[in-house]
Each structure stands twice: as structure tokens, then as C-alpha cells.
Enzyme design. Structure first.
Site, PDB file in Angstrom:
ATOM      1  N   ASP A 145       4.104 -15.293  -2.580  1.00 48.30           N
ATOM      2  CA  ASP A 145       2.606 -15.049  -2.896  1.00 48.30           C
ATOM      3  C   ASP A 145       2.140 -16.070  -3.732  1.00 48.30           C
ATOM      4  OD1 ASP A 145       0.364 -13.089  -3.429  1.00 48.30           O
ATOM      5  OD2 ASP A 145       1.475 -12.371  -5.152  1.00 48.30           O
ATOM      6  N   HIS A 190      -7.376  -9.934  -9.771  1.00 53.52           N
ATOM      7  CA  HIS A 190      -6.127  -9.481 -10.026  1.00 53.52           C
ATOM      8  C   HIS A 190      -5.873  -8.762 -11.350  1.00 53.52           C
ATOM      9  CE1 HIS A 190      -5.104 -12.944  -7.381  1.00 53.52           C
ATOM     10  NE2 HIS A 190      -4.569 -12.067  -7.157  1.00 53.52           N
ATOM     11  N   ILE A 232      -0.784  -5.584  -3.360  1.00 54.77           N
ATOM     12  CA  ILE A 232      -0.693  -4.665  -4.642  1.00 54.77           C
ATOM     13  C   ILE A 232       0.632  -5.169  -5.588  1.00 54.77           C
ATOM     14  CG2 ILE A 232      -0.690  -2.229  -5.116  1.00 54.77           C
ATOM     15  CD1 ILE A 232      -1.723  -1.353  -2.106  1.00 54.77           C
ATOM     16  N   ASP A 233      -0.028  -5.349  -6.775  1.00 48.10           N
ATOM     17  CA  ASP A 233       1.300  -5.474  -7.642  1.00 48.10           C
ATOM     18  C   ASP A 233       1.105  -4.508  -8.933  1.00 48.10           C
ATOM     19  OD1 ASP A 233       3.185  -6.758  -8.976  1.00 48.10           O
ATOM     20  OD2 ASP A 233       2.232  -8.501  -9.393  1.00 48.10           O
TER      21      ASP A 233
HETATM   22  P1  13P Z   1      -3.417  -6.327  -7.954  1.00 49.02           P
HETATM   23  O1  13P Z   1      -3.216  -7.101  -9.304  1.00 49.02           O
HETATM   24  O2  13P Z   1      -4.702  -5.761  -7.923  1.00 49.02           O
HETATM   25  O3  13P Z   1      -2.206  -5.543  -7.763  1.00 49.02           O
HETATM   26  O4  13P Z   1      -3.195  -7.643  -6.813  1.00 49.02           O
HETATM   27  C1  13P Z   1      -2.137  -8.022  -6.618  1.00 49.02           C
HETATM   28  C2  13P Z   1      -2.224  -9.590  -5.873  1.00 49.02           C
HETATM   29  O5  13P Z   1      -3.276  -9.776  -5.184  1.00 49.02           O
HETATM   30  C3  13P Z   1      -0.930 -10.065  -5.436  1.00 49.02           C
HETATM   31  O6  13P Z   1      -1.266 -11.301  -4.784  1.00 49.02           O
HETATM   32  O1  G3H Z   2      -1.217 -12.265  -7.908  1.00 56.71           O
HETATM   33  C1  G3H Z   2      -0.566 -12.131  -8.657  1.00 56.71           C
HETATM   34  C2  G3H Z   2       0.229 -11.157  -8.662  1.00 56.71           C
HETATM   35  O2  G3H Z   2       0.065  -9.886  -9.095  1.00 56.71           O
HETATM   36  C3  G3H Z   2       1.761 -11.782  -9.218  1.00 56.71           C
HETATM   37  O3  G3H Z   2       1.719 -11.725 -10.379  1.00 56.71           O
HETATM   38  O4  G3H Z   2       2.230 -14.153 -11.037  1.00 56.71           O
HETATM   39  O5  G3H Z   2       2.584 -12.460 -12.664  1.00 56.71           O
HETATM   40  O6  G3H Z   2       4.258 -12.601 -10.642  1.00 56.71           O
HETATM   41  P1  G3H Z   2       2.501 -12.893 -11.110  1.00 56.71           P
HETATM   42 ZN    ZN Z   3      -3.070 -12.069  -5.009  1.00 56.27          ZN
END
Ligand code: 13P
Ligand code: G3H
Ligand code: ZN
Length: 315
Positions: free
Chosen positions: A81, A179, A254-255
Site C-alpha cells: 500500500d 485518509h 479501508i484502514d
Molecule cells: P482510510 O484512512 O479511510 O481507512 O483509508 C485507507 C487507505 O486509503 C489505505 O491506502
Molecule cells: O493510506 C495509508 C494507510 O492507512 C496506511 O497507514 O502508513 O500509517 O500504515 P500507515
Molecule cells: Zn490510501
């Protein structure tokens, strides 16, 4: 079974979207596999640069390999990602990932094409698929802080040129999401017309929606009631997923919502049971709650119930 996102997208295109969920630890992995199997959904596990550095990338990869053995019925892709070029090349060389995202969206158009093309060439030589990004989301990503005011949305004509010149397999388009837990100050205003336009210019090309957490208000309330301070947190309307899917969005990232589940479970546990200091009681509740959360998300995405059809395609 680890498959490429390409196989998953072929089945999903125009009908439903596949959930792409970020992971950082063992509890998330267990909850994720359980929730996806309970809802009979194919899925995408995604690992950010930050997640690879949190413990050790080999630990995460090892846990995913183990989960593949523990849950042999699961069908999923393993994806990087928001990778930079170095991270993507490392993942491609490792032979473990079936998909990478190169995010050079903070570069100018030409440089973004140049970097993305290098990653595409290396990945395709090993049958690995590539997601790229054009346009910028608002909000905070790893070490890039894109202010809402300067974030720019994807230009559909540029998207066509970008796809043709890079040979990427899917495109993350910026349509107004961001995000994190604070996506909209006022009403949600997602630019589905941009997706529609890209779909017209590049038919059948899989699109990706980042920043898609819905930040459920019930979850925010429970966190705040248990001592949290998430004032004004707001997310994407889950009912928009099916609209997006019909326009060619095959992957929804979705994270944040998963982080909220973690936060709520732990805050409530330590508020209600101040005598507890063991990590397992909260961890057990988290895994169950995380599985429920994933299963519910898959219903909204339309991927729930698709596992057996996908299995016929990938066998
Ligand atoms: P959210 O922060 O809305 O969950 O988005 C996650 C995301 O785009 C990870 O690449
Ligand atoms: O888009 C970002 C994702 O939510 C991942 O978050 O870089 O803190 O692991 P992170
Ligand atoms: Zn993202």
C-alpha cells in the site's frame, strides 16, 4: 490461496468492490481471515511501508503465510500500500507479493509516469500487478502531509494518458476522499463524475478508491464515552460503495475503521476493567470484533458471498 488482484478484479468489475484492508499485527490477521471467510469474500491484504517497519516485514509476511495454511479456503491478494519505488522493488524481488502500489502522486505528471513505468516493467516481468496513483488525496499519508487546500483531484484525460504510458493495471483516483478519521468538515462531496468520466475514456479499467473508511458515528461515540477525544471525526457513506463499484471501482481501501475497532475495544476494556493488565483478554475481544467488522464491510462492498464463484475462476 494467494492470487493476483487482476484475477479478483476481472470477476468484480462493474458488480462489486473488493475490500483492501491494512494489517500491522497478528490479531488483525486472525480477525481479517475469520471475517472474510465468515462472509465468504475474496479480499486484499495490504501492507504499508509503516507496517513493514513497525515490527519487521518478514514477521508480517511469515504470519500471512501461516494464515494461508490455517485458513486454506481463503482467496486473497497480498499488496503493498502506497509504496515508494524502493519498497515496490523490494517487494517484487521478494517473490511474496502478488500486487504492489507505486505512489508517486506527489511528483509532477511526467516524473510520476517515469517512476510508475519502471515499477510496472519490473513487476510485469514477474507476473505481479501494479496499482498507481494520479491526483492527490487530502489528509495525512505516512510521511506526506497533503493539505486539504492543495490536494488535487484526478483529471480524467490525464488518467487515460497516464494509464496508456505506464501500463499500470489499476488506478487510484482522487475524488475527494482523504485518509484518516477526519475526512469532511461539512457534507461529504465525492466526485463520482470523475470516476464516470475515466470509465468512459478507459472502459473496463479497474479503479481504486482510497480513504474509504466510513468512521461510524456509533464507534466514535463509544470511543469518546470511554475517554477518547475524536471530535468531529467523519467518513465516507458506506452506501456509496455500490455506486462506485458500478462505475468500475473494484478495490476499496479501508484502514482507519479497523483502527477505530481496536481503539474502542481497548478503551472500553481498560475503562470497565481497570484491574486487567493482561494483553490477551482485550486481544481476544478485538479479534472477534474485527472479524464482525470485516464481514459487515464486505456486505456493503458486495464482495460477501462471492468466494465460491471466484474459486472456480482461479482453480
Ligand atoms: P482510510 O484512512 O479511510 O481507512 O483509508 C485507507 C487507505 O486509503 C489505505 O491506502
Ligand atoms: O493510506 C495509508 C494507510 O492507512 C496506511 O497507514 O502508513 O500509517 O500504515 P500507515
Ligand atoms: Zn490510501
Amino acid at each position: 490461496m494467494i492470487v493476483t488482484t487482476k484475477r479478483l478484479f476481472e470477476h468484480a468489475y462493474g458488480k462489486y468492490a473488493i475490500g483492501a484492508y491494512n494489517i500491522n499485527n497478528a490479531e488483525q490477521i486472525m480477525g481479517m481471515f475469520k471475517g472474510n471467510l465468515e462472509s465468504k469474500a475474496p479480499f486484499i491484504i495490504q501492507i504499508s511501508k509503516g507496517a513493514r517497519a513497525y515490527t519487521d516485514k518478514r514477521l508480517l509476511e511469515g504470519m500471512i503465510r501461516a494464515a494461508d495454511e490455517i485458513f486454506p479456503e481463503a482467496i486473497f491478494a497480498v499488496h503493498i500500500d502506497h509504496g515508494d519505488e524502493e519498497t515496490c522493488m523490494d517487494a517484487i524481488d521478494s517473490g511474496f507479493y502478488s500486487s504492489v502500489m507505486i505512489d508517486a502522486s506527489d511528483e509532477n505528471f511526467e516524473k510520476n509516469i517515469e517512476i510508475t513505468k519502471r515499477v510496472v516493467d519490473a513487476a510485469h516481468a514477474k507476473d505481479i500487478v501494479v496499482e498507481a496513483e494520479l491526483g492527490q488525496l487530502a489528509g495525512i499519508e505516512e510521511d506526506i502531509n497533503v493539505l486539504e487546500a492543495t490536494a488535487h483531484l484526478t483529471d480524467p484525460k490525464q488518467a487515460k494518458e497516464f494509464i496508456e504510458k505506464t501500463g499500470c493495471d489499476s488506478l487510484a483516483a482522487a475524488i475527494g476522499t482523504s485518509h484518516g478519521a477526519y475526512k469532511f468538515a461539512g457534507a461529504q462531496n465525492l466526485r463520482f463524475d470523475i470516476i464516470e468520466e475515466i470509465q468512459k475514456l478507459v472502459p473496463n479499467f479497474p479503479l481504486v478508491m482510497h480513504g474509504s473508511s466510513s468512521v461510524p458515528q456509533e464507534e466514535v461515540k463509544r470511543i469518546n464515552d470511554a475517554g477518547g477525544e475524536l471530535k468531529g471525526a467523519k467518513g465516507v457513506d458506506e452506501n456509496d460503495f455500490s455506486k462506485a463499484a458500478k462505475l468500475g471501482v473494484t478495490k476499496v481501501n479501508i484502514d482507519t475503521d479497523g483502527r477505530l475497532v481496536w481503539c474502542r475495544v481497548h478503551r472500553e476494556m481498560f475503562k470497565d476493567k481497570p484491574e486487567v493488565f493482561d494483553l490477551r483478554p482485550a486481544g481476544k475481544i478485538f479479534m472477534e470484533e474485527y472479524a464482525k467488522y470485516i464481514a459487515n464491510k464486505n456486505k456493503k462492498l458486495g464482495s460477501a458471498g462471492m468466494l465460491e464463484e471466484v474459486r472456480k475462476l482461479v482453480k
